[in-house]
Enzyme design. Structure first.
Site, PDB file in Angstrom:
ATOM      1  CE  LYS A 113      -4.389   4.233  -1.659  1.00  0.00           C
ATOM      2  NZ  LYS A 113      -3.618   3.920  -0.437  1.00  0.00           N
ATOM      3  CD  GLN A 148      -3.485   5.221   2.647  1.00  0.00           C
ATOM      4  OE1 GLN A 148      -4.068   4.774   1.891  1.00  0.00           O
ATOM      5  NE2 GLN A 148      -2.162   5.727   2.549  1.00  0.00           N
ATOM      6  CG  ASP A 172      -1.869  -1.502  -0.506  1.00  0.00           C
ATOM      7  OD1 ASP A 172      -2.135  -1.114  -1.549  1.00  0.00           O
ATOM      8  OD2 ASP A 172      -1.858  -0.953   0.731  1.00  0.00           O
TER       9      ASP A 172
END
Ligand code: NAP
Length: 279
Positions: free
Chosen positions: A50, A94, A117
């Site tokens: 990422k 994460q 997200d």
């Protein structure tokens, strides 16, 4: 019939290029905060990829790596500080988090306007109602893959294997928005193959190596393989027995190189979208 590959790497590259071009016109570069607790080896690789994508498109990435034994309160405090920082456009925590931390509470502590997200309940609610808000990156990327094949989605029967909050359920909503007829299946579904054989579009997101066999696929179907598993030899593979299924389907995604790169590309898109609202 031998299926054509849906090249997620190429499609994702084109999306990242578009993001990069748009960022070059902005007064302020977007910034994405990536928070990781502990150093789970798979998470380390995902975070590295990422950050690499951020560098490529011109997004500033801010890493917050916290020790494995960090308290939930300490993590929440980090998120609060990032929420209040006007220079941060996106916050990503994460997953998975260590077992002693309540992941739901953490995800809901993120400012929904920075929830790139798309996991916050506010954005989930929007997805289920108006279709607005940040869309979860993996299913949003799958819609792009389907569109890239030129296959119509409207009116088609899409069958999804798996009902997780991050893939299966939002996938169903996005396909519904595209006017597909949607069936969601899960571990309690009876006569699973009878459902999958009806699919014009089959999305497999269950986390079981090569579970979808050729006899479960309708001839000519588009098959999207979300799974990331290890086969008996430790080699990366998806949920689809691709060697056999590609003799039946019209389009298939490879693993690796299918859905994975799209997830990251859509994260870049969401971060850009967020930054544009706060220029
Ligand atoms: P998850 O949270 O473990 O959910 C798995 C789902 O599959 C559940 O809904 C479960 O049903 C269902 N399931 C399990 N076994 C089944 C069976 N035999 N028949 C029918 N349904 C079954 O998984 P996830 O987070 O959605 O991830 C799924 C896979 O996608 C994993 O391999 C993951 O690594 C991969 N993934 C890849 C990306 C990417 O970017 N490439 C992103 C996210 C996930 P129940 O609800 O009944 O338990």
């Amino acid at each position: 019939m031998t299926a054509q590959w849906i090249d997620g790497r190429e499609i994702a590259k084109a999306i990242r290029l578009g993001v990069k071009e748009e960022i070059s016109t902005l007064v302020r570069k977007p910034a994405l905060a990536v928070v990781m607790v502990g150093e789970n080896p798979a998470s380390v690789v995902y975070v590295r990829n990422k950050i690499k994508a951020c560098q490529e498109v011109g997004i500033t990435s801010i890493e917050r790596v916290m020790p494995q034994d960090s308290t939930e309160e300490c993590l929440l405090e980090t998120i609060r500080a990032l929420n209040e920082d006007n220079g941060i456009d996106g916050i990503l925590v994460q997953l998975p988090l260590p077992a002693h931390i309540n992941a739901k509470a953490v995800l809901e502590a993120i400012d929904p306007n920075k929830d790139v997200d798309g996991f916050h309940i506010f954005n989930t609610g929007k997805l289920f109602t108006t279709g607005e808000g940040f869309k979860p990156c993996t299913p949003a990327g799958i819609i792009e893959l389907l569109k890239a094949t030129g296959t119509p989605i409207a009116g088609r029967h899409a069958v999804i294997l798996g009902r997780s909050n991050i893939v299966g359920k939002p996938m169903a909503m996005l396909l519904l928005q595209e006017n597909a007829t949607v069936t969601i299946t899960h571990s309690h579904t009876q006569e699973l193959a009878a459902h999958t054989r009806q699919a014009d579009i089959l999305v497999a997101a269950i986390g079981r190596a090569k579970f979808v066999t050729a006899d479960m696929v309708k001839p000519g179907a588009v098959v999207i393989d979300v799974g990331m598993n290890r086969d008996e030899n430790g080699k990366l593979c998806g949920d689809v027995d691709t060697d056999a299924v590609k003799e039946v389907a019209s389009w298939v995604t490879p693993v690796p190189g299918g859905v994975g790169p799209m997830t990251i590309a859509m994260l870049m898109v969401n971060t850009l979208t967020s930054a544009k609202t706060r220029q």
